[in-house]
Design an enzyme around this catalytic site. Structure first.
Site, PDB file in Angstrom:
ATOM      1  N   ASN A  96      -5.779  -3.934   8.794  1.00 30.30           N
ATOM      2  CA  ASN A  96      -6.831  -4.830   8.304  1.00 30.30           C
ATOM      3  C   ASN A  96      -6.466  -5.266   6.900  1.00 30.30           C
ATOM      4  O   ASN A  96      -6.480  -4.457   5.974  1.00 30.30           O
ATOM      5  CB  ASN A  96      -8.184  -4.117   8.313  1.00 30.30           C
ATOM      6  CG  ASN A  96      -9.328  -5.012   7.855  1.00 30.30           C
ATOM      7  OD1 ASN A  96      -9.130  -6.069   7.257  1.00 30.30           O
ATOM      8  ND2 ASN A  96     -10.545  -4.578   8.123  1.00 30.30           N
ATOM      9  N   VAL A 107      -4.774  -0.175   1.333  1.00 26.79           N
ATOM     10  CA  VAL A 107      -3.382   0.124   1.661  1.00 26.79           C
ATOM     11  C   VAL A 107      -2.716  -1.101   2.302  1.00 26.79           C
ATOM     12  O   VAL A 107      -1.559  -1.420   1.997  1.00 26.79           O
ATOM     13  CB  VAL A 107      -3.263   1.367   2.568  1.00 26.79           C
ATOM     14  CG1 VAL A 107      -1.808   1.641   2.936  1.00 26.79           C
ATOM     15  CG2 VAL A 107      -3.860   2.589   1.874  1.00 26.79           C
ATOM     16  N   CYS A 108      -3.427  -1.803   3.147  1.00 27.97           N
ATOM     17  CA  CYS A 108      -2.872  -3.014   3.767  1.00 27.97           C
ATOM     18  C   CYS A 108      -2.583  -4.069   2.701  1.00 27.97           C
ATOM     19  O   CYS A 108      -1.554  -4.752   2.749  1.00 27.97           O
ATOM     20  CB  CYS A 108      -3.848  -3.571   4.801  1.00 27.97           C
ATOM     21  SG  CYS A 108      -4.130  -2.449   6.182  1.00 27.97           S
ATOM     22  N   SER A 109      -3.470  -4.179   1.742  1.00 29.99           N
ATOM     23  CA  SER A 109      -3.283  -5.123   0.644  1.00 29.99           C
ATOM     24  C   SER A 109      -2.057  -4.753  -0.186  1.00 29.99           C
ATOM     25  O   SER A 109      -1.221  -5.610  -0.502  1.00 29.99           O
ATOM     26  CB  SER A 109      -4.549  -5.131  -0.222  1.00 29.99           C
ATOM     27  OG  SER A 109      -4.444  -6.086  -1.245  1.00 29.99           O
ATOM     28  N   THR A 150       1.156  -5.508   1.849  1.00 25.45           N
ATOM     29  CA  THR A 150       1.436  -6.933   1.957  1.00 25.45           C
ATOM     30  C   THR A 150       1.899  -7.499   0.623  1.00 25.45           C
ATOM     31  O   THR A 150       2.858  -8.283   0.570  1.00 25.45           O
ATOM     32  CB  THR A 150       0.197  -7.679   2.483  1.00 25.45           C
ATOM     33  OG1 THR A 150      -0.170  -7.079   3.743  1.00 25.45           O
ATOM     34  CG2 THR A 150       0.477  -9.156   2.691  1.00 25.45           C
TER      35      THR A 150
END
Length: 164
Positions: free
Chosen positions: A53, A58-60, A63
């Site tokens: 998501n 963590v995804c941010s 990316t």
């Protein structure tokens, strides 16, 4: 494949692909809501960063880290795939000033199903990183066992540096 997500055991819908396998062609959507197929991305080696998501920390981080690497590796295509909508991805990119990373939305779960990375119970993709050569063969894969951890950036970047 069993993984840990926020202290719980979750499972992908099947065994993820492995190094040496051909990555199956899939269809996802770009920021303009246009279809993008794997075959469209294989004009040079491809790094696929998969996040559950984009709107989580963590995804941010993952990316943004790969976005920083894009400029230094012009011989590689970099993409991030998540189950977020095109609109959610566009909002995130605008808020985070991410311009180089190609964000791809798996709104139909085609990538999720063909890669066996779908955690169906949570309707998210398993955090992972893939390097696919122009013939569609997987040369590197990492499915992160604890989904709230970041991937091994150094290992995947070493892999793509060898391809330059």
């Amino acid at each position: 494949m069993n993984l840990e997500f926020k202290g719980q055991t979750v499972a992908t819908i099947g065994q993820p692909l492995a190094v040496g396998d051909k990555f199956p062609d899939f269809t996802v959507y770009n920021k303009n809501n246009q279809e993008v197929k794997l075959s469209d991305l294989l004009d040079k080696p491809l790094l696929i960063s998969v996040v559950p998501n984009i709107n989580t920390s963590v995804c941010s981080i993952q990316t943004k880290r790969f976005n920083e690497e894009v400029d230094g590796h012009t011989a590689i295509n970099f993409v991030t795939i998540s189950t977020n909508t095109v609109e959610e991805q566009n909002h995130w990119c605008a808020a985070e000033n991410v311009k180089n990373m190609q964000m791809l939305a798996d709104v139909d779960r085609d990538f999720a199903k063909k890669s066996n990375l779908w955690i169906e119970d949570l309707d998210i993709l398993a955090r992972s990183v893939w390097v696919v050569d122009p013939n569609g063969e997987i040369t590197y894969s990492e499915v992160v066992p604890v989904q709230t951890d970041e991937p091994s950036y150094d290992k995947v970047l070493d892999q793509i540096n060898q391809m330059n």
